[in-house]
Design an enzyme around this catalytic site. Structure first.
Site, PDB file in Angstrom:
ATOM      1  N   GLU A 120       0.836  -1.207   0.000  1.00 25.35           N
ATOM      2  CA  GLU A 120       0.000   0.000   0.000  1.00 25.35           C
ATOM      3  C   GLU A 120       0.870   1.256   0.000  1.00 25.35           C
ATOM      4  OE1 GLU A 120      -4.223  -0.567   1.041  1.00 25.35           O
ATOM      5  OE2 GLU A 120      -3.324  -0.955   3.017  1.00 25.35           O
ATOM      6  N   GLU A 140      -4.702  -8.808   2.815  1.00 19.58           N
ATOM      7  CA  GLU A 140      -5.733  -8.451   3.789  1.00 19.58           C
ATOM      8  C   GLU A 140      -6.959  -9.368   3.718  1.00 19.58           C
ATOM      9  OE1 GLU A 140      -3.108  -4.907   3.644  1.00 19.58           O
ATOM     10  OE2 GLU A 140      -3.865  -6.374   2.196  1.00 19.58           O
TER      11      GLU A 140
END
Length: 266
Positions: A120, A140
């Protein structure tokens, strides 16, 4: 210089090098690391002698994402930094480049794991170098979580949507070669040389006119979601003033005189 026990800062010429420095935890994000990142970005923005930024990790790893023990409520290192978060509840998002874009180019030098929050943060960088043994991925969903660092918005704008959705929805790891094939990184180099390559790129950027470099970066990001007509108009507004600078005149003069230009941000 900015810096904390989990984020080191050093200068190499006109390049500010930020190093995620928690190798015993694969550079998992901690509160001291986030504060150090935030302060590093702000220092680079405020210092006109900094022309580029390199982000890397210590110990042969980039970043393994958020510290899941902390997320599970078992505490996070660096409690003394809590006041910084209370003073600026957006600090962690700025640190991860979700809510802040440095005006100087940011080059990522990735070795080892660059997963979850690491991938990210990577999406907030401008140029990306990966070692051949690097690993990428957004894990995730495999953990029942959401990649809330910006990936569902940014990733489909940076790589083809089908590849973005596969990465987001499968939670599987990607090799450096596959990351390069889908366009997530721009260079794959031998293990142990990512920082060297990133600094070579930084040196090329540092040799260019800083006002021009910053205007070009700003134009790319501010026009990306515009129509072509609006984007071209915005580009003229951003670009024409550069031609009136002393740096622009110096660039042309140095070319004619066959010498390196000396730019002064004027």
């Amino acid at each position: 210089m900015a810096g904390t026990e989990h984020l080191t800062v050093r200068r190499e010429g006109a390049t500010l090098i930020l190093t995620l420095n928690r190798p015993e935890a694969k550079n998992a994000l901690s509160l001291p690391m986030l504060v150090g990142l935030h302060d590093g970005w702000m220092e680079a923005d405020a210092d006109d002698t900094v022309r580029s930024i390199v982000l890397t990790g210590a110990g042969g790893t980039f970043c393994a994402g958020m510290d899941l023990k902390a997320l599970a409520g078992k505490g996070m290192e660096g409690e003394r930094y809590r006041e910084r978060l209370r003073a600026d509840p957006d600090l962690h998002w700025k640190a991860m480049l979700r809510h802040h874009r440095p005006r100087k180019p940011v080059i990522a030098a990735v070795e080892g794991h660059c997963v979850a929050g690491g991938t990210e943060i990577l999406q907030g960088t401008d140029i990306r170098v990966a070692a051949a043994g690097a690993t990428f991925g957004l894990f995730e969903v495999a953990r029942g979580l959401f990649p809330i660092g910006g990936s569902t918005v940014r990733l489909p704008r940076q790589i083809p949507r089908a590849h973005a959705l596969e990465m987001l929805l499968t939670g599987r790891p990607y090799s450096a070669a596959e990351a390069a094939r889908i366009g997530l990184v721009g260079h794959v180099v031998p293990d142990g040389t990512a920082l060297t390559k990133a600094l070579e790129i930084a040196d090329r950027i540092n040799a260019c006119g800083p006002l021009a470099v910053e205007a070009v970066k700003a134009s790319v990001y501010e026009t990306v979601e515009m129509t072509e007509t609006d984007g071209l108009a915005a580009e003229l507004k951003r670009g024409w003033p550069v031609f009136d600078t002393a740096d622009a005149k110096e660039g042309a003069r140095a070319f004619a005189e066959k010498r390196p230009p000396v730019y002064r941000r004027e």
